[in-house]
Design a protein around this motif. Structure first.
Motif, short mmCIF file in Angstrom:
data_model
loop_
_atom_site.label_atom_id
_atom_site.label_comp_id
_atom_site.label_asym_id
_atom_site.label_seq_id
_atom_site.Cartn_x
_atom_site.Cartn_y
_atom_site.Cartn_z
N SER A 276 2.99 13.15 7.28
CA SER A 276 3.72 12.04 6.63
C SER A 276 3.12 10.68 6.95
CB SER A 276 5.19 12.07 7.04
OG SER A 276 5.34 11.83 8.43
N ARG A 277 2.44 10.58 8.08
CA ARG A 277 1.86 9.31 8.52
C ARG A 277 0.72 8.84 7.62
NH1 ARG A 277 -0.22 5.38 9.73
NH2 ARG A 277 -0.57 4.41 11.76
N ASN A 278 0.10 9.76 6.89
CA ASN A 278 -1.02 9.42 6.02
C ASN A 278 -0.54 9.00 4.63
OD1 ASN A 278 -2.85 9.89 8.06
ND2 ASN A 278 -3.28 11.99 7.43
N VAL A 279 -1.40 8.33 3.89
CA VAL A 279 -1.03 7.76 2.59
C VAL A 279 -1.27 8.78 1.48
CG1 VAL A 279 -1.34 5.80 1.03
CG2 VAL A 279 -1.82 5.52 3.48
N PRO A 280 -0.23 9.10 0.69
CA PRO A 280 -0.40 10.07 -0.40
C PRO A 280 -1.13 9.46 -1.60
CG PRO A 280 1.82 9.21 -0.44
CD PRO A 280 1.15 8.60 0.77
N ASP A 281 -1.65 10.33 -2.44
CA ASP A 281 -2.41 9.87 -3.60
C ASP A 281 -1.57 9.04 -4.56
OD1 ASP A 281 -4.64 11.06 -2.59
OD2 ASP A 281 -4.85 12.59 -4.17
N ASP A 282 -0.27 9.39 -4.71
CA ASP A 282 0.54 8.64 -5.68
C ASP A 282 0.80 7.20 -5.22
OD1 ASP A 282 2.32 9.41 -3.68
OD2 ASP A 282 3.97 9.80 -5.07
N VAL A 283 0.62 6.95 -3.93
CA VAL A 283 0.66 5.57 -3.44
C VAL A 283 -0.71 4.93 -3.59
CG1 VAL A 283 1.01 4.11 -1.42
CG2 VAL A 283 2.61 5.97 -1.90
N LEU A 284 -1.77 5.68 -3.23
CA LEU A 284 -3.13 5.14 -3.37
C LEU A 284 -3.43 4.74 -4.81
CD1 LEU A 284 -5.21 7.62 -1.17
CD2 LEU A 284 -4.57 5.26 -0.62
N GLU A 285 -2.84 5.45 -5.76
CA GLU A 285 -3.08 5.15 -7.17
C GLU A 285 -2.48 3.81 -7.59
OE1 GLU A 285 -1.42 8.59 -8.97
OE2 GLU A 285 -3.22 9.84 -8.65
N LEU A 286 -1.59 3.26 -6.77
CA LEU A 286 -0.99 1.96 -7.06
C LEU A 286 -1.81 0.81 -6.51
CD1 LEU A 286 2.73 2.85 -6.25
CD2 LEU A 286 1.61 2.83 -8.49
N VAL A 287 -2.88 1.14 -5.77
CA VAL A 287 -3.72 0.13 -5.14
C VAL A 287 -4.96 -0.11 -5.98
CG1 VAL A 287 -5.05 -0.45 -3.07
CG2 VAL A 287 -2.90 0.83 -2.86
N GLY A 288 -5.29 -1.37 -6.24
CA GLY A 288 -6.48 -1.67 -7.02
C GLY A 288 -6.36 -3.01 -7.70
N SER A 289 -7.19 -3.22 -8.70
CA SER A 289 -7.21 -4.51 -9.39
C SER A 289 -6.82 -4.40 -10.85
CB SER A 289 -8.61 -5.13 -9.29
OG SER A 289 -9.59 -4.23 -9.79
N GLY A 290 -6.47 -3.20 -11.29
CA GLY A 290 -6.12 -3.01 -12.69
C GLY A 290 -4.65 -3.29 -12.96
N GLU A 291 -4.23 -2.97 -14.17
CA GLU A 291 -2.85 -3.18 -14.58
C GLU A 291 -1.91 -2.32 -13.75
OE1 GLU A 291 -0.15 -3.10 -18.71
OE2 GLU A 291 -2.29 -2.54 -18.72
N ASN A 292 -0.78 -2.91 -13.34
CA ASN A 292 0.23 -2.23 -12.54
C ASN A 292 -0.31 -1.76 -11.18
OD1 ASN A 292 2.21 -2.47 -14.59
ND2 ASN A 292 1.33 -0.67 -15.63
#
Length: 419
Positions: A276-292
């Motif tokens: 649980s301490r690690n970051v899941p992909d569905d959170v990583l997908e929210l990180v970046g410079s694109g829309e949303n």
């Protein structure tokens, strides 16, 4: 003719000096596209890259080690010789370290023998102990002025590195260290703190934690009401929102609410090692410079229990975490947050701060370019920090008022009165 020669000579001298200044400035810029080939040997190539773009680590627990081993007696600490943990000056230099966040950490109340109570209202000495950690960090920075330089801004980091010093930043590892008070956040900021982790391994008045290896039952369902106000105030004053240790719901809500870029000061990938301490992909997908998406940097943790199965934590497996985060969020959104001096064990090949070049050599062998590695080493963190500073300036120029929100379950303070 002599006057002409003098004028020409003067102009050439000015141009030479100007060119030298530009070269020096660019050569310390993490985005400077170095020319020329790198050595064929991956380790030598990594060392050359790190000469120009040294490591900025998001999380080192040296103050905690000094608290536990030396009882905060800075005069007994000799950082110029081998320390009992993972960090000292010779090893920092060998590891090409240009900066790091000194974690001013104090444990969750229940892990330190205190009962904060159901509503977190019982006194636990967490603010006192945080102030002691800040004091230790600053005293050590002052003790070695030729090595360390306190950094309060992204420009301070660049200045320190340019001067050959190690930029030293302060980060508070858990909002349980705020004493349920946004006013305490502001005072920590005045003392030089530039990130606050919203939770540690416990829930607090502001937000839900991810726990240790397994997530506990949620308390707030993410952020509490005062947790929302805390993020707004962090944005306003320029304190980075750190999402390491947070529950997935906390991280998702924070990413949606924040006006500024965020960090994970020391977190790895859940897809590579499912805790649980690690970051899941569905959170990583929210990180970046694109829309949303929200700009941020996930700084990979070296703690073996967050890296892989027992006995399987190696340089290669840490590199796997780096690559997976880069695959999902992009190479501009990954960094390093070792957790050195805060972990009992280490990955094979990453025994201490002298070993960063070996990790960069591993990634270089995997095809990472010098530019990607310069971002990983510290360029990505600098971009995020600069972004948070820009947001703070804008909010203050617009006249955004400080957050006066009070934790509603406190009984020691009068009710807010509308005028």
């Amino acid at each position: 003719m002599s006057k002409v020669r003098a004028v020409v000579h003067g102009l050439l001298t000015v141009l030479f000096v100007a060119g030298l200044v530009v070269f020096l400035l660019l050569s310390t810029n993490h985005e400077w596209p170095w020319k020329g080939s790198l050595p064929k040997d991956p380790l030598k190539a990594a060392q050359k890259i790190l000469e120009a773009s040294p490591v900025i680590d998001g999380h080192i627990d040296l103050p905690e080690l000094v608290r536990m081993v030396y009882a905060n007696n800075v005069s007994a600490v000799d950082l110029e010789h081998e320390m009992p943990g993972h960090v000292d000056i010779p090893r920092l230099r060998k590891g090409r370290v240009g900066g790091f966040f000194w974690s001013v950490y104090t444990a969750c109340p229940e892990h330190a023998g205190y009962d904060a109570g159901e509503d977190f209202l019982n006194a636990t000495w967490r603010v006192r102990d945080t102030l002691e950690q800040i004091d230790v960090a600053k005293l050590l920075i002052d003790k070695y002025p030729n090595t360390f330089q306190l950094a309060r801004s992204s420009q301070d980091i660049k200045d320190a590195i340019t001067e050959g010093k190690i930029a030293s930043l302060l980060g508070v590892e858990g909002a349980h260290q705020l004493g349920n008070s946004i006013a305490v956040l502001r005072q920590y900021h005045e003392l030089g703190v530039r990130y606050v982790t919203l939770t540690h391994m416990c829930h607090n008045a502001f937000a839900d934690s991810c726990g240790f290896l397994e997530a506990p039952e949620p308390l707030h369902g993410g952020l509490s009401e005062i947790g929302v106000a805390l993020i707004a105030e962090m944005n306003r004053i320029g304190v980075l929102v750190d999402l390491s240790h947070t529950a997935d719901a906390t991280a998702k809500q924070a990413l949606k609410l924040t006006k500024a870029p965020v960090i994970w000061s020391h977190s790895s990938s859940r897809a590579i090692w499912n805790v649980s301490r690690n970051v899941p992909d569905d959170v990583l997908e929210l990180v970046g410079s694109g829309e949303n998406k929200t700009d941020g940097v996930v700084m990979v943790n070296f703690a073996p229990y967050f890296v892989g199965a027992e006995g399987n934590a190696t340089i290669a497996s840490v590199a796997d975490h780096v690559e997976h985060i880069a695959k999902i969020a992009g190479k501009k959104h990954v960094g390093l947050g070792s957790d050195y001096d805060g972990i009992e064990d280490v990955p094979s090949g990453l025994e201490d701060v002298s070993k960063y070049p070996q990790l960069f050599a591993e990634l270089y062998k995997r095809g990472w370019s010098r530019y990607d590695l310069a971002g990983l080493s510290g360029g990505n963190l600098l971009r995020v920090f600069e972004g948070a500073e820009a947001v703070a300036r804008k909010l203050q120029q617009e006249g955004t008022q400080p957050a006066y929100d009070i934790y509603k379950k406190r009984t020691d303070i009068g009710k807010k009165r509308e005028l």
